[in-house]
Design a protein around this motif. Sequence first.
Motif, short mmCIF file in Angstrom:
data_model
loop_
_atom_site.label_atom_id
_atom_site.label_comp_id
_atom_site.label_asym_id
_atom_site.label_seq_id
_atom_site.Cartn_x
_atom_site.Cartn_y
_atom_site.Cartn_z
N GLU A 78 0.84 -1.19 0.00
CA GLU A 78 0.00 0.00 0.00
C GLU A 78 0.89 1.25 0.00
OE1 GLU A 78 -2.98 -0.15 3.05
OE2 GLU A 78 -3.53 -2.22 2.57
N PRO A 79 0.42 2.37 -0.56
CA PRO A 79 1.24 3.58 -0.67
C PRO A 79 1.36 4.32 0.66
CG PRO A 79 -0.92 4.00 -1.60
CD PRO A 79 -0.88 2.53 -1.26
N LEU A 80 1.96 3.65 1.63
CA LEU A 80 2.14 4.22 2.96
C LEU A 80 3.53 4.80 3.10
CD1 LEU A 80 0.56 1.29 5.03
CD2 LEU A 80 -0.56 3.38 4.24
N ALA A 81 3.65 5.91 3.81
CA ALA A 81 4.95 6.56 4.00
C ALA A 81 5.83 5.76 4.95
CB ALA A 81 4.75 7.97 4.54
N CYS A 82 5.25 4.85 5.71
CA CYS A 82 6.00 4.02 6.66
C CYS A 82 5.17 2.78 6.98
CB CYS A 82 6.30 4.81 7.93
SG CYS A 82 7.39 3.96 9.08
N HIS A 83 5.84 1.70 7.34
CA HIS A 83 5.20 0.45 7.76
C HIS A 83 4.38 -0.21 6.65
CE1 HIS A 83 6.73 1.36 11.63
NE2 HIS A 83 5.86 2.30 11.90
N GLU A 84 4.74 0.08 5.40
CA GLU A 84 4.10 -0.62 4.28
C GLU A 84 4.41 -2.10 4.32
OE1 GLU A 84 8.18 -0.51 3.24
OE2 GLU A 84 6.91 1.04 4.12
N ASP A 85 5.58 -2.46 4.85
CA ASP A 85 5.96 -3.86 4.97
C ASP A 85 5.09 -4.57 6.02
OD1 ASP A 85 7.07 -2.25 6.94
OD2 ASP A 85 9.09 -3.08 6.78
N VAL A 86 4.85 -3.88 7.13
CA VAL A 86 4.00 -4.45 8.18
C VAL A 86 2.58 -4.66 7.66
CG1 VAL A 86 3.00 -4.06 10.47
CG2 VAL A 86 5.39 -3.41 10.01
N GLN A 87 2.06 -3.68 6.94
CA GLN A 87 0.71 -3.79 6.42
C GLN A 87 0.59 -4.94 5.43
OE1 GLN A 87 -2.01 -1.95 7.49
NE2 GLN A 87 -3.08 -3.54 6.33
N LEU A 88 1.60 -5.11 4.57
CA LEU A 88 1.56 -6.22 3.63
C LEU A 88 1.53 -7.56 4.35
CD1 LEU A 88 1.68 -7.43 0.79
CD2 LEU A 88 4.18 -7.23 0.90
N VAL A 89 2.36 -7.71 5.38
CA VAL A 89 2.39 -8.97 6.12
C VAL A 89 1.05 -9.21 6.80
CG1 VAL A 89 3.47 -10.22 8.03
CG2 VAL A 89 4.89 -8.98 6.37
N ARG A 90 0.45 -8.16 7.35
CA ARG A 90 -0.88 -8.32 7.98
C ARG A 90 -1.91 -8.77 6.94
NH1 ARG A 90 1.89 -9.08 11.73
NH2 ARG A 90 2.49 -7.48 13.23
#
Length: 219
Positions: free
Chosen positions: A165-177
Motif C-alpha cells: 500500500e502507498p504508505l509513508a512508513c510500515h508498508e511492509d508491516v501492512q503487507l504482512v498483515r
Amino acid sequence: MIGILIPVHNEEALLGECLDAALIAASHPGLAGEAVQVLVVLDSCTDSSAAIAEAFQVQRLEVQARNVGHVRGVGARHLLNQGARWISCTDADSRVAPDWLVAQLALGADAVCGTVTVDAWSEGFDPAAQIRYNLAYQARDGHRHIHGANLGISAGAYVRAGGFEPLACHEDVQLVRNLERCGASIAWSHSPQVITSARLEARAQGGFGDYLKSLMLAS
C-alpha cells in the motif's frame, strides 16, 4: 525469474555496497542458474545515487513520490510484469548475505520475514540503548519482526494480499498483515541474513532509524 527490489532515496554512501551484495546473492550456485533481476527504484534522489546505480548491472526506475510504500509497489509491479515468481525486498543501507535468496526460497513458504543484524553502531550511540535493543530483539526462528530490508514474497501471495500500500512508513508491516488475513504461509526465520546500518537519520519517518533514535531518547 526472481526479483530483488531496492527502494532508494539519497543513498550514495551505502548504495554501492548494497548492490555488490545483491548481485553476489543473485549469482549463488544454489539458485541453479535461475535468472535474478535486481531492480533499483530511485525516489526523488538529489545526490549521486542514480549515477552509482548506473555503474551496476541492475534495472533502474525513477519516481518522484517520497513515499516508500508507493516506491515498493511500483517496483513490485514492474518485476511481476517481467514474470517474477518471487520478490525479495531489501533496503539501500543494507547488505544481504550471499545465500540470502537461497535461504528464503528453501523455507517453502508464501512469504518470509527475516531478521536484521546491525552492522556498526553509529558513533555516539549510547551503549545503554544498544543493550535495550539487544534485549528486545529476537534474533531467532519464530521471531515476530517485520523488516522491509529482509522480506520475501511469492508472486501469487503478493497479488492475493493486494500488494504494497502507498504508505509513508510500515508498508511492509501492512503487507504482512494482509498476507496473514489471506491465509498465506509465513516463515518467521533467522536463516536469511541481512546486515543493516544503525544510522539515526531515517529515510522513512517512523522507520528503523527512528526506532533506534527512540532507544537513545529513552536513556
